[in-house]
Enzyme design. Structure first.
Site, short mmCIF file in Angstrom:
data_model
loop_
_atom_site.label_atom_id
_atom_site.label_comp_id
_atom_site.label_asym_id
_atom_site.label_seq_id
_atom_site.Cartn_x
_atom_site.Cartn_y
_atom_site.Cartn_z
N ARG A 29 17.52 4.02 11.52
CA ARG A 29 17.14 4.51 12.71
C ARG A 29 15.72 3.16 13.60
O ARG A 29 15.02 2.65 12.30
CB ARG A 29 16.19 5.52 12.41
CG ARG A 29 14.58 6.00 12.17
CD ARG A 29 14.88 7.55 11.86
NE ARG A 29 13.97 7.82 10.90
CZ ARG A 29 12.40 8.26 10.94
NH1 ARG A 29 11.95 9.22 11.82
NH2 ARG A 29 11.81 7.87 9.57
N TYR A 89 8.94 18.21 10.09
CA TYR A 89 10.00 19.46 8.99
C TYR A 89 10.27 19.01 8.27
O TYR A 89 10.36 20.23 6.95
CB TYR A 89 11.63 18.44 8.91
CG TYR A 89 12.69 19.26 8.18
CD1 TYR A 89 13.25 20.52 9.19
CD2 TYR A 89 12.80 19.11 7.57
CE1 TYR A 89 14.71 21.36 8.66
CE2 TYR A 89 14.51 19.18 7.39
CZ TYR A 89 15.11 20.75 7.72
OH TYR A 89 16.26 21.61 6.87
N HIS A 129 -12.73 0.27 -4.91
CA HIS A 129 -13.20 -0.16 -5.90
C HIS A 129 -12.17 0.77 -7.29
O HIS A 129 -11.53 1.55 -6.89
CB HIS A 129 -15.00 0.42 -6.83
CG HIS A 129 -15.36 -0.31 -8.05
ND1 HIS A 129 -16.24 -1.08 -7.83
CD2 HIS A 129 -14.75 0.52 -9.38
CE1 HIS A 129 -16.34 -1.11 -8.96
NE2 HIS A 129 -15.71 -0.99 -9.68
N GLN A 163 -9.79 9.78 -11.08
CA GLN A 163 -10.60 11.40 -11.28
C GLN A 163 -9.77 12.28 -11.65
O GLN A 163 -9.58 11.56 -12.42
CB GLN A 163 -10.62 11.86 -8.90
CG GLN A 163 -11.58 10.99 -7.93
CD GLN A 163 -11.54 12.37 -6.97
OE1 GLN A 163 -11.77 12.58 -6.76
NE2 GLN A 163 -10.76 11.38 -5.67
N HIS A 212 -10.67 2.97 -9.56
CA HIS A 212 -11.24 3.92 -9.74
C HIS A 212 -10.09 5.14 -9.94
O HIS A 212 -9.38 4.82 -9.15
CB HIS A 212 -12.54 4.76 -9.17
CG HIS A 212 -12.94 5.02 -7.50
ND1 HIS A 212 -11.86 4.44 -6.66
CD2 HIS A 212 -13.04 6.21 -7.42
CE1 HIS A 212 -12.04 5.55 -6.01
NE2 HIS A 212 -12.31 6.67 -6.39
N LYS A 248 6.57 6.53 4.77
CA LYS A 248 7.24 7.60 5.28
C LYS A 248 6.39 8.31 5.60
O LYS A 248 5.43 9.11 5.14
CB LYS A 248 7.96 7.88 3.55
CG LYS A 248 8.72 9.29 3.72
CD LYS A 248 9.53 9.44 4.63
CE LYS A 248 9.95 10.86 4.77
NZ LYS A 248 11.06 11.24 6.21
N CYS A 264 -7.70 7.12 -0.31
CA CYS A 264 -8.90 6.42 -1.04
C CYS A 264 -9.96 6.38 -0.32
O CYS A 264 -10.27 4.61 0.61
CB CYS A 264 -8.19 5.69 -1.95
SG CYS A 264 -9.64 4.49 -2.83
N SER A 265 -11.51 6.37 -0.44
CA SER A 265 -12.38 6.63 0.40
C SER A 265 -13.85 4.69 -0.47
O SER A 265 -14.08 4.69 0.13
CB SER A 265 -13.46 7.97 0.60
OG SER A 265 -13.77 8.09 -0.91
N HIS A 318 -15.63 -5.18 -9.11
CA HIS A 318 -14.64 -4.48 -7.76
C HIS A 318 -13.55 -5.03 -6.85
O HIS A 318 -12.71 -4.50 -6.20
CB HIS A 318 -15.76 -4.78 -6.80
CG HIS A 318 -15.87 -4.05 -5.29
ND1 HIS A 318 -15.92 -2.44 -5.01
CD2 HIS A 318 -15.64 -4.49 -4.29
CE1 HIS A 318 -15.85 -2.17 -3.60
NE2 HIS A 318 -15.52 -3.70 -3.16
N CYS A 350 -20.89 -1.30 -2.70
CA CYS A 350 -20.18 -0.24 -3.60
C CYS A 350 -21.18 1.18 -3.83
O CYS A 350 -21.91 0.56 -5.19
CB CYS A 350 -19.85 -0.72 -4.44
SG CYS A 350 -18.01 0.17 -5.74
O1 LIG Z 1 -12.36 11.86 -3.51
P1 LIG Z 1 -12.54 11.35 -1.91
O2 LIG Z 1 -11.44 9.77 -2.77
O3 LIG Z 1 -13.49 10.93 -1.41
O4 LIG Z 1 -11.20 11.75 -1.28
C1 LIG Z 1 -9.80 11.50 -1.43
O5 LIG Z 1 -9.38 12.27 -2.51
C2 LIG Z 1 -9.56 13.93 -2.63
C3 LIG Z 1 -8.60 14.18 -3.50
O6 LIG Z 1 -6.93 14.11 -3.74
C4 LIG Z 1 -8.71 14.55 -1.66
O7 LIG Z 1 -9.55 15.57 -1.10
C5 LIG Z 1 -10.06 14.15 0.26
O8 LIG Z 1 -8.41 14.66 1.01
C6 LIG Z 1 -9.18 12.16 -0.43
O9 LIG Z 1 -9.70 11.81 0.90
O1 LIG Z 2 12.21 11.95 14.03
P1 LIG Z 2 11.51 10.88 13.83
O2 LIG Z 2 10.17 11.47 15.32
O3 LIG Z 2 12.15 8.92 14.60
O4 LIG Z 2 10.84 11.26 12.67
C1 LIG Z 2 9.56 11.53 11.86
O5 LIG Z 2 9.69 12.96 12.34
C2 LIG Z 2 10.69 13.52 11.32
C3 LIG Z 2 11.32 15.38 11.16
O6 LIG Z 2 9.55 15.96 10.81
C4 LIG Z 2 10.38 12.56 9.52
O7 LIG Z 2 11.60 13.16 8.88
C5 LIG Z 2 9.57 11.32 10.04
O8 LIG Z 2 9.38 11.42 8.82
C6 LIG Z 2 8.89 11.58 11.08
O9 LIG Z 2 8.08 10.00 11.23
#
Ligand SMILES: O=P(O)(O)O[C@H]1O[C@H](CO)[C@@H](O)[C@H](O)[C@H]1O
Ligand SMILES: O=P(O)(O)O[C@H]1O[C@H](CO)[C@@H](O)[C@H](O)[C@H]1O
Lengths: 349, 349
Positions: A31, A318, A166, A170, A168, A313, A162-163, A115, A52
């Site tokens: 598609r 869905y 560097h 968690q 890392h 993806k 990832c914010s 870094h 950083c």
């Molecule tokens: O902790 P970070 O790197 O600021 O934040 C990232 O990881 C976390 C843990 O997977 C998530 O909850 C946050 O949404 C994501 O932005």
């Molecule tokens: O069908 P579309 O709009 O091309 O695609 C979108 O919706 C689908 C259904 O939620 C998902 O599988 C795809 O990853 C998304 O990009």
């Protein structure tokens, strides 16, 4: 009518670890894409960045100063989602409104003082230090009576939320066992009680006899695309020996694990010649004081890129409301990754 | 030590519809953000776009020409993930390798011939036509013996993987019942068998007696942030009357549903004065020939934006590998949405 073939026809595959299904649509990569294209930020980062908050010697937002660390460095997250001093309690109103307090500890693990590096660009001996740190942190949290589960993970790349670039990872350790590991626990236990072997040992044997989804093997680990993969290039690193937790690894196994981790992330980067984003994490036995012979620990990689460095993806619509769905088969993904050079593309630049 | 309060302390909340938990970290919105910022593409679109494959009169990629439709228009997706002619069959090797063929039908529903509109910018009478189309499509698919479940949904915004900004939704209808509706079915059935009332009727009564998470009410529908919301501004539209499927709505209920849909999407847009992205979908009874008195249909909205038009919540790392987690409480989110003007911000420009 043609015979059903899971290389060609839409189908569902079963994940025995989580007792769930994924919808696979092998014909769907054709598609056209007019949707969002990710920014590919491949700037050359400096070895040290004064702004950083993970670089050695820098001041973090809470005023603490990072030590002049030489390899790995762990500290408590300044913005922890879980806190050690949460008062215990629960709220319940009828059957339908229920809440329970949750306490825990969140840590940040710097993988390297550099870094500008990422795991695939690090020496195996340096990755081995990351493995050792994970083991030590798990051990310490295991000894904490308030912690029942230790989730070690890495978010790599801005596209994965990832914010900070560097290198890392968690650790979020919690007083209860989270949803995903709890599911894997229940299904591994059922299997172990029936067969007296871990589910993953038997699964691994099946994969090694077919080889179609295997990406890499060393003496102690196998890297493969699981039969039930959801994300386009989802992969697992599985120890050959059934171990409930990473603390059980021998020295040789720790080295081999570092080797597998580097191998997988290198071919990932080589796929689109870009630093390949993913969330990865280790699933292992809860730290609840039980032995958990049913557990066979493993590391899971969930990378979002699908067609190129800039088209991922989307697990939306869905997928969020009904069922996870993928557009290429696990076998096609494995074939692509297996065909790639195993030397990091940047080494040739 | 302070008493546990779910407005202040990290906790888990239970979702009785899916039998799962969400981790809530009320204190966590304070953390700084150096991560990905979404592009806010707020270009003014033309009423008709000659390159859009959803606009009336245009040629689609398979060569078909869209009719000169006046309100809504449905057609089979040119890149369907599910196909009606999939050969039946299954694959099994031991307990751990299992696949089953899946057949189905994927449709695209254009909400309006106007390329430049979105639901909150459409007249209620035009939204009512969308509702009628959904009902008609569900009815037709219900009569198809190969279809067991009909997922009606909308992906809005590029950030939600929507590949075309023309206002449209999708329907994916499948031969088996997907994961999410299957979970909701099992839990609603258990509740109904015990109480002889739908789970959602009782839940709604609880919400209406507290009002803290209710956003909007009309004669036939209630719009609220569920107690167990995962996404920052996740919401539900719930019919007051227990109905298993949307085909059971009266004329007045269809109007009221269109009214609730417009209200919610309008305040969403007003939150950050941007076209608010989300995935939304209707969960209702399977089309498997059973009556399903336990089902109480509802529409779910899953929007990713968290702090602003450009910073979303990433469900990555811990959330993918361990447990869904949110940074503001459902009550805080409801308060913010309730305080907004109910006239679309563009009407004042
Ligand atoms: O902790 P970070 O790197 O600021 O934040 C990232 O990881 C976390 C843990 O997977 C998530 O909850 C946050 O949404 C994501 O932005
Ligand atoms: O069908 P579309 O709009 O091309 O695609 C979108 O919706 C689908 C259904 O939620 C998902 O599988 C795809 O990853 C998304 O990009």
């Amino acid at each position: 009518m043609a015979n059903f073939s899971f290389e060609e026809h839409p189908h569902r595959r079963y994940n025995p670890l989580t007792d769930s299904w994924v919808l696979v649509s092998p014909h769907r990569t054709k598609r056209p894409w007019q949707g969002q294209v990710e920014k590919v930020i491949e700037e050359k980062r400096p070895e040290y960045d004064p702004t950083c908050y993970l670089c050695a010697g820098n001041v973090r937002s809470n005023g603490e100063v990072n030590p002049d660390y030489q390899d790995v460095y762990a500290f408590t997250n300044d913005f922890s989602a879980l806190l050690a001093d949460t008062p215990q309690g629960s709220f319940q109103s009828g059957e339908l409104f229920r809440a329970e307090s949750e306490s825990g500890i969140c840590k940040v693990i710097c993988f390297s003082p550099r870094h500008d590096l990422t795991i695939p660009e690090m020496e195996e001996s340096a990755i081995r230090k990351v493995v050792d740190k994970w083991v030590a942190e798990y051990q310490e949290l295991d000894a904490n009576p308030d912690i029942s589960y230790v989730q070690i993970f890495e978010n790599k790349g801005f596209v994965m939320g990832c914010s900070n670039p560097h290198p890392h990872g968690q650790i979020w350790a919690s007083s209860s066992v989270p949803e995903e590991p709890a599911k894997k626990q229940a299904n591994q236990l059922k299997y172990f009680q029936k067969h007296n072997r871990t589910l993953i040992s038997d699964y691994l044997q099946g994969e090694l006899s077919q080889k179609v989804r295997v990406l890499f093997e060393n003496d102690h680990f196998v890297v493969l695309i699981p039969f039930w993969a959801v994300w386009p290039y989802e992969a697992m690193i599985i120890p050959r020996r059934a171990m409930a937790r990473i603390t059980e690894m021998t020295e040789a196994e720790r080295d081999a694990f570092a080797n597998a981790y580097k191998h997988l992330t290198t071919i990932y980067d080589n796929l689109f010649e870009v630093s390949f984003p993913y969330s990865a994490g280790i699933h292992q036995a809860p730290t609840d004081g039980e032995s958990h012979e049913e557990w066979h620990w493993h590391m899971v990689f969930l990378p979002p890129l699908l067609r190129s460095a800039s088209v991922k993806k989307f697990m939306v619509g869905y997928e969020m409301l009904a069922n996870p769905q993928r557009d290429i088969t696990a076998e096609q993904a494995a074939q692509k990754l297996r065909d790639l050079p195993t030397v990091h593309y940047k080494e040739n630049i």
